[in-house]
Design an enzyme around this catalytic site. Structure first.
Site, mmCIF file in Angstrom:
data_model
loop_
_atom_site.group_PDB
_atom_site.id
_atom_site.type_symbol
_atom_site.label_atom_id
_atom_site.label_comp_id
_atom_site.label_asym_id
_atom_site.label_seq_id
_atom_site.Cartn_x
_atom_site.Cartn_y
_atom_site.Cartn_z
ATOM 1 N N ILE A 151 0.833 -1.205 0.000
ATOM 2 C CA ILE A 151 0.000 0.000 0.000
ATOM 3 C C ILE A 151 0.870 1.258 0.000
ATOM 4 C CG2 ILE A 151 -1.552 1.301 1.528
ATOM 5 C CD1 ILE A 151 -2.930 -1.463 2.091
ATOM 6 N N ASP A 172 13.151 2.650 11.481
ATOM 7 C CA ASP A 172 12.268 1.728 12.196
ATOM 8 C C ASP A 172 11.270 2.613 12.913
ATOM 9 O OD1 ASP A 172 10.901 0.026 13.800
ATOM 10 O OD2 ASP A 172 12.659 -0.862 14.766
ATOM 11 N N VAL A 173 10.021 2.601 12.458
ATOM 12 C CA VAL A 173 9.042 3.544 13.013
ATOM 13 C C VAL A 173 8.737 3.281 14.489
ATOM 14 C CG1 VAL A 173 7.949 4.080 10.784
ATOM 15 C CG2 VAL A 173 7.044 2.200 12.190
ATOM 16 N N TYR A 204 -3.907 -6.251 16.258
ATOM 17 C CA TYR A 204 -4.069 -5.465 15.028
ATOM 18 C C TYR A 204 -5.371 -4.662 15.036
ATOM 19 C CZ TYR A 204 -4.092 -4.564 9.957
ATOM 20 O OH TYR A 204 -4.105 -3.975 8.717
ATOM 21 N N LYS A 225 -5.718 -0.663 15.057
ATOM 22 C CA LYS A 225 -6.250 0.112 13.924
ATOM 23 C C LYS A 225 -7.439 0.969 14.363
ATOM 24 C CE LYS A 225 -3.484 -1.094 10.560
ATOM 25 N NZ LYS A 225 -2.641 -0.113 9.862
HETATM 26 N N1 LIG Z 1 -2.832 -5.617 2.879
HETATM 27 C C1 LIG Z 1 -4.011 -5.405 3.401
HETATM 28 O O1 LIG Z 1 -4.992 -6.135 3.133
HETATM 29 C C2 LIG Z 1 -4.235 -4.249 4.327
HETATM 30 C C3 LIG Z 1 -5.553 -3.879 4.630
HETATM 31 C C4 LIG Z 1 -5.772 -2.806 5.474
HETATM 32 C C5 LIG Z 1 -4.696 -2.097 5.997
HETATM 33 N N2 LIG Z 1 -3.430 -2.490 5.681
HETATM 34 C C6 LIG Z 1 -2.359 -1.705 6.270
HETATM 35 O O2 LIG Z 1 -1.576 -1.145 5.251
HETATM 36 C C7 LIG Z 1 -0.241 -0.939 5.733
HETATM 37 C C8 LIG Z 1 0.727 -1.561 4.757
HETATM 38 O O3 LIG Z 1 0.509 -2.955 4.693
HETATM 39 P P1 LIG Z 1 0.862 -3.806 3.401
HETATM 40 O O4 LIG Z 1 -0.140 -4.863 3.298
HETATM 41 O O5 LIG Z 1 1.113 -2.887 2.264
HETATM 42 O O6 LIG Z 1 2.223 -4.495 3.894
HETATM 43 P P2 LIG Z 1 3.660 -4.633 3.181
HETATM 44 O O7 LIG Z 1 4.429 -5.570 4.034
HETATM 45 O O8 LIG Z 1 3.513 -4.930 1.738
HETATM 46 O O9 LIG Z 1 4.266 -3.170 3.345
HETATM 47 C C9 LIG Z 1 4.572 -2.673 4.615
HETATM 48 C C10 LIG Z 1 5.861 -1.891 4.557
HETATM 49 O O10 LIG Z 1 6.088 -1.374 5.864
HETATM 50 C C11 LIG Z 1 7.459 -1.576 6.195
HETATM 51 N N3 LIG Z 1 7.623 -1.687 7.646
HETATM 52 C C12 LIG Z 1 7.117 -2.642 8.460
HETATM 53 N N4 LIG Z 1 7.509 -2.423 9.721
HETATM 54 C C13 LIG Z 1 8.292 -1.304 9.703
HETATM 55 C C14 LIG Z 1 8.994 -0.585 10.699
HETATM 56 N N5 LIG Z 1 9.023 -0.984 11.981
HETATM 57 N N6 LIG Z 1 9.657 0.526 10.334
HETATM 58 C C15 LIG Z 1 9.663 0.939 9.042
HETATM 59 N N7 LIG Z 1 9.044 0.270 8.042
HETATM 60 C C16 LIG Z 1 8.356 -0.832 8.385
HETATM 61 C C17 LIG Z 1 7.842 -2.881 5.511
HETATM 62 O O11 LIG Z 1 9.246 -2.973 5.341
HETATM 63 C C18 LIG Z 1 7.069 -2.768 4.188
HETATM 64 O O12 LIG Z 1 7.841 -2.135 3.196
HETATM 65 C C19 LIG Z 1 -0.202 -1.557 7.118
HETATM 66 O O13 LIG Z 1 -0.400 -0.554 8.077
HETATM 67 C C20 LIG Z 1 -1.389 -2.500 7.109
HETATM 68 O O14 LIG Z 1 -1.876 -2.707 8.399
HETATM 69 C C21 LIG Z 1 -3.173 -3.535 4.875
#
Ligand SMILES: NC(=O)c1ccc[n+]([C@@H]2O[C@H](COP(=O)([O-])OP(=O)(O)OC[C@H]3O[C@@H](n4cnc5c(N)ncnc54)[C@H](O)[C@@H]3O)[C@@H](O)[C@H]2O)c1
Length: 265
Positions: free
Chosen positions: A17, A62-63, A154, A158
């Site tokens: 995302i 690292d957030v 989670y 959220k």
């Molecule tokens: N995929 C879904 O279905 C979905 C649905 C709703 C919300 N989300 C939210 O969207 C966001 C992104 O998820 P995604 O599915 O794209 O995952 P993803 O793993 O594809 O991307 C997440 C990114 O965040 C980075 N990251 C993780 N922990 C970190 C940290 N401590 N410090 C810095 N960077 C960090 C990872 O390296 C990665 O590049 C998340 O907050 C997730 O909860 C995802």
């Protein structure tokens, strides 16, 4: 919409995302800073986009570490002396669990990254926007920001991001800074694909959970984020916008005890 010279920071921008947001904001002309802990992947994306227009940089973060985030915020401010957009997409998914049996270390880690990570970034970058008296923050919630799922860290995390977004919107509104969130439904990102591959998410359920016959992609989230950051949304703050193909409406509708009057034409 002209955004030339505007600066956008996207946490978690190396993948999924966040990557969808990076690509969209870049296509609109923003200078984009990818903040992620996956440096190789972030560099690969930056290199790809910079081939056609050299406006992407990446920095390791690292957030979950507030000092780290603060350092990155200062570096970025020193470099550009401006900050227009912050998207907080860094996050991790969780496996289903019972509250009484869950692993507390895994629980705490989800909160540290997803909720505390959002707070750290919004706090450090929000201070810069307060000083500049402009800017737009977009947090990343989820359909789990609205209803209960068997994800004991989670889902409450959220939900807390949704409330945090509202509180920060009120606090920063008088400084001209808008704060909103996007709440995606299931999106097949690398994180979600890993859950599917591990047998922890059913792809059929995931595909048929909305009202629209549409699989939501990272690009759809990028579009919604770009809208929320644009002048077209200048009167919008404090909202958590579902980008869910109708998921939130569908779930209660389908479970109505009186039955659903489906009619196929
Ligand atoms: N995929 C879904 O279905 C979905 C649905 C709703 C919300 N989300 C939210 O969207 C966001 C992104 O998820 P995604 O599915 O794209 O995952 P993803 O793993 O594809 O991307 C997440 C990114 O965040 C980075 N990251 C993780 N922990 C970190 C940290 N401590 N410090 C810095 N960077 C960090 C990872 O390296 C990665 O590049 C998340 O907050 C997730 O909860 C995802």
């Amino acid at each position: 919409m002209s955004v030339v010279d505007k600066v956008a920071v996207v946490t978690g921008g190396a993948s999924g995302i966040g990557e969808g947001c990076v690509r969209k904001l870049w296509s609109l002309g923003y200078m984009v800073e990818i903040l992620d802990r996956q440096s190789e992947q972030a560099t690969r994306l930056a290199d790809e986009l910079n081939l056609s227009s050299n406006r992407v940089k990446c920095r390791y973060v690292d957030v979950a570490d507030s000092h780290h985030v603060e350092e990155r915020a200062q570096e970025i401010w020193n470099e550009y002396q401006r900050l227009d957009v912050l998207v907080t997409s860094a996050g991790i998914l969780e496996s289903s669990a019972n509250i009484l049996d869950m692993d507390l270390d895994a629980h705490d880690r989800v909160w540290q990254v997803n909720y505390h990570g959002t707070v750290h970034c919004a706090r450090s970058f929000g201070r810069l926007m307060r000083t500049a008296r402009c800017g737009s923050i977009v947090t990343v919630g989820s359909t789990t920001s609205f209803v209960a799922f068997p994800l004991p860290a989670y889902c409450p995390g959220k939900t807390a991001i949704r409330r945090f977004t509202e509180i920060l919107a009120v606090e920063l509104g008088r400084f001209g800074v808008r704060v909103n969130g996007v709440a995606p439904t299931y999106v097949i990102t690398p994180a979600m694909q890993a859950k599917i591959d591990a047998g922890e998410r059913d792809p059929e359920v995931l595909r048929n959970s909305g009202a629209l016959d549409l699989l939501v992609e990272p690009e759809h989230i990028g579009e919604a984020v770009a809208f929320l950051c644009s002048d077209a949304a200048s009167a919008i703050t404090g909202v958590m916008l579902p980008v869910d193909a109708g998921f939130n409406a569908t779930i209660p509708y389908r479970t109505y005890a009186g039955g659903v009057p489906w009619r196929d034409e």
